[in-house]
Design an enzyme around this catalytic site. Structure first.
Site, PDB file in Angstrom:
ATOM      1  N   ARG A 285       0.825  -1.215   0.000  1.00 41.42           N
ATOM      2  CA  ARG A 285       0.000   0.000   0.000  1.00 41.42           C
ATOM      3  C   ARG A 285       0.859   1.265   0.000  1.00 41.42           C
ATOM      4  O   ARG A 285       0.401   2.348  -0.338  1.00 41.42           O
ATOM      5  CB  ARG A 285      -0.969  -0.022   1.187  1.00 41.42           C
ATOM      6  CG  ARG A 285      -2.355   0.279   0.776  1.00 41.42           C
ATOM      7  CD  ARG A 285      -3.490   0.079   1.753  1.00 41.42           C
ATOM      8  NE  ARG A 285      -3.333  -0.766   2.878  1.00 41.42           N
ATOM      9  CZ  ARG A 285      -3.012  -0.340   4.111  1.00 41.42           C
ATOM     10  NH1 ARG A 285      -2.780   0.928   4.342  1.00 41.42           N
ATOM     11  NH2 ARG A 285      -2.943  -1.201   5.105  1.00 41.42           N
TER      12      ARG A 285
ATOM     13  N   TYR B 189     -18.290  12.923 -16.430  1.00 40.83           N
ATOM     14  CA  TYR B 189     -18.508  11.485 -16.306  1.00 40.83           C
ATOM     15  C   TYR B 189     -19.503  11.235 -15.177  1.00 40.83           C
ATOM     16  O   TYR B 189     -19.324  11.743 -14.074  1.00 40.83           O
ATOM     17  CB  TYR B 189     -17.179  10.768 -16.042  1.00 40.83           C
ATOM     18  CG  TYR B 189     -17.383   9.316 -15.730  1.00 40.83           C
ATOM     19  CD1 TYR B 189     -18.030   8.485 -16.640  1.00 40.83           C
ATOM     20  CD2 TYR B 189     -16.974   8.763 -14.528  1.00 40.83           C
ATOM     21  CE1 TYR B 189     -18.260   7.156 -16.355  1.00 40.83           C
ATOM     22  CE2 TYR B 189     -17.191   7.432 -14.232  1.00 40.83           C
ATOM     23  CZ  TYR B 189     -17.838   6.631 -15.152  1.00 40.83           C
ATOM     24  OH  TYR B 189     -18.074   5.306 -14.866  1.00 40.83           O
TER      25      TYR B 189
ATOM     26  N   LYS C 116      -9.067   2.824 -19.701  1.00 43.18           N
ATOM     27  CA  LYS C 116      -9.442   3.155 -21.071  1.00 43.18           C
ATOM     28  C   LYS C 116      -8.213   3.118 -21.984  1.00 43.18           C
ATOM     29  O   LYS C 116      -7.640   2.067 -22.179  1.00 43.18           O
ATOM     30  CB  LYS C 116     -10.152   4.515 -21.074  1.00 43.18           C
ATOM     31  CG  LYS C 116     -11.255   4.625 -20.000  1.00 43.18           C
ATOM     32  CD  LYS C 116     -12.337   3.636 -20.242  1.00 43.18           C
ATOM     33  CE  LYS C 116     -13.443   3.500 -19.206  1.00 43.18           C
ATOM     34  NZ  LYS C 116     -13.465   4.132 -17.958  1.00 43.18           N
TER      35      LYS C 116
ATOM     36  N   ASP D  26      -9.829  15.921 -15.948  1.00 40.40           N
ATOM     37  CA  ASP D  26      -9.964  14.512 -16.326  1.00 40.40           C
ATOM     38  C   ASP D  26      -9.658  14.442 -17.822  1.00 40.40           C
ATOM     39  O   ASP D  26     -10.436  14.916 -18.653  1.00 40.40           O
ATOM     40  CB  ASP D  26     -11.392  14.041 -16.014  1.00 40.40           C
ATOM     41  CG  ASP D  26     -11.614  12.567 -16.359  1.00 40.40           C
ATOM     42  OD1 ASP D  26     -10.821  12.004 -17.145  1.00 40.40           O
ATOM     43  OD2 ASP D  26     -12.599  11.993 -15.861  1.00 40.40           O
TER      44      ASP D  26
END
Ligand code: PLP
Length: 373
Positions: free
Chosen positions: A47, A99, A196, A171
């Site tokens: 992490r 989005y 994407k 974005d």
């Protein structure tokens, strides 16, 4: 160095111990400490960081022109962490075309996080200035936007944000750093859904934040990520890193296919409107020309008629695949309102297309037969 070169060589150092050119995938979740109990080789627990993820982060920072980057399990995880760096009481401006996942995040979670927001058409700079408040800490932009392909003037928005001591985040999922690098236009943070185009093959989920500076904001986001745990898996980091190597050529070809499809659709009698920033008729075409080196592989259009007419056209495709998401090598098509589900504000006759790497003529032929009555 040019983008293409950075995309091949960043995070690509030859493996010291073996000479391997393809980067190793380090799946280890934990790393040995020295006798003094220190994480002497720079890694401690997954992490906090992992060598394969670190390579990806080096590449992400390099290709977007930032000083630092963080990789996440998804685009939503990346956006959530960024928003959770804001102090309680902060106000956020969200774009009117955004989005839908982030709009839902604002509607469902901001109150419990102590945040408020307003929705503004970011192309109307006076409206943006009017919407800014004393406590506005962040302008959230998306360019081109999902699903209407609006393009906003990032330099102008950065100026407004910075005058008031706020941040501009962009974005850039639809454009990717191959076509648009918001930091060069003044943005403070760039966000990508790596699910994407960065991954590019419809087989990996990921997200990224790229920071203009390796500063206190980066440190805070790094801390929030570490505590909330939305890091990427090393295997996914490796796949995304591999995707970045071919990003430039894919985006060039997908942009050419999308432009050809947009031109075809814009003359079709069954199409009411086409949204693609590469068309001279697009209201933000001039800004897009300034900000982007090509116009991307995404477009949307309105089928003349009703929801049922749009659904019927999508039902008739043979080569396109009916599916949500975008940015893969294969062309996808979707009735956007259906994909967004309850609460969608998308027009009921809007169809969204992700142009893949097939031959443009075959894609156009498929749309031609799908739109024929
Ligand atoms: C523009 C944009 N940003 C962010 C996201 C969210 O990314 P993810 O699905 O990787 O969480 C998406 C997903 O479709 C998107 O289209």
């Amino acid at each position: 160095m040019h983008f293409e070169t950075k995309a091949i060589h960043s995070g690509a150092a030859v493996d010291e111990s073996t000479g391997a050119i393809a980067p190793p995938i380090h799946l280890s979740t934990t790393f040995e400490r020295n006798a003094e109990g220190e994480a002497s080789r720079g890694f401690s627990y997954i992490r906090d960081g992992n060598p394969t993820t670190l390579r990806l982060e080096e590449a992400l920072a390099a290709i977007d022109g930032g000083e630092a980057a963080l990789a996440f399990a998804s685009g939503m995880a990346a956006g959530s962490v960024l928003l959770q760096t804001l102090p309680r009481g902060s106000h956020v401006l969200l774009p009117d075309d955004c989005y839908y996942g982030y709009r839902r995040l604002a509607e469902e979670f901001f109150e419990q996080w102590g945040l408020t927001f307003d929705v503004v058409a970011l192309e109307d700079l006076d409206a943006v200035r009017r919407a800014m408040r004393e406590e506005t800490k962040l302008i959230w932009s998306e360019s081109p936007s999902n699903p209407l392909l609006k393009v906003v003037d990032l330099a102008a928005l950065a100026e407004i944000a910075h005058e008031r001591g706020a941040l501009l985040v962009t974005d850039g999922t639809f454009a990717t750093p191959a076509l648009q690098r918001p930091i060069e236009h003044g943005a403070d943070v760039v966000l990508h859904s790596s699910t994407k185009y960065l991954g590019g093959h419809t087989d990996v989920q990921g997200g990224a934040l790229i920071f203009r500076r390796r500063d206190a904001l980066f440190e805070r986001a790094n801390h929030v990520r570490k505590i909330t745990g939305g890091v990427t898996s090393p295997f996914n980091a490796w796949l995304i890193l591999r995707g970045i190597r071919t990003l430039s050529v894919r985006l060039r070809a997908q942009s050419a296919n999308a432009l050809a499809i947009a031109r075809f659709l814009s003359t079709h009698p069954r199409v009411e409107a086409v949204f693609y920033p590469g068309l001279e008729s697009h209201p933000n075409h001039e800004i897009a020309r300034r900000q982007m080196s090509a116009f991307g592989g995404m477009l949307s259009f309105l089928v003349r008629g009703t929801r049922a007419d749009a659904l019927a056209a999508v039902a008739r495709v043979r080569l396109f695949t009916r599916a949500t998401s975008l940015g893969g090598i294969e062309s996808l098509i979707e009735h956007r309102e259906t994909s967004e589900g309850p609460g969608s504000t998308t027009a009921e006759n809007l169809v969204r297309v992700s142009a893949g790497l097939e031959h443009a003529d075959d894609l156009i032929e498929d749309l031609k037969q799908a739109l024929a009555v």
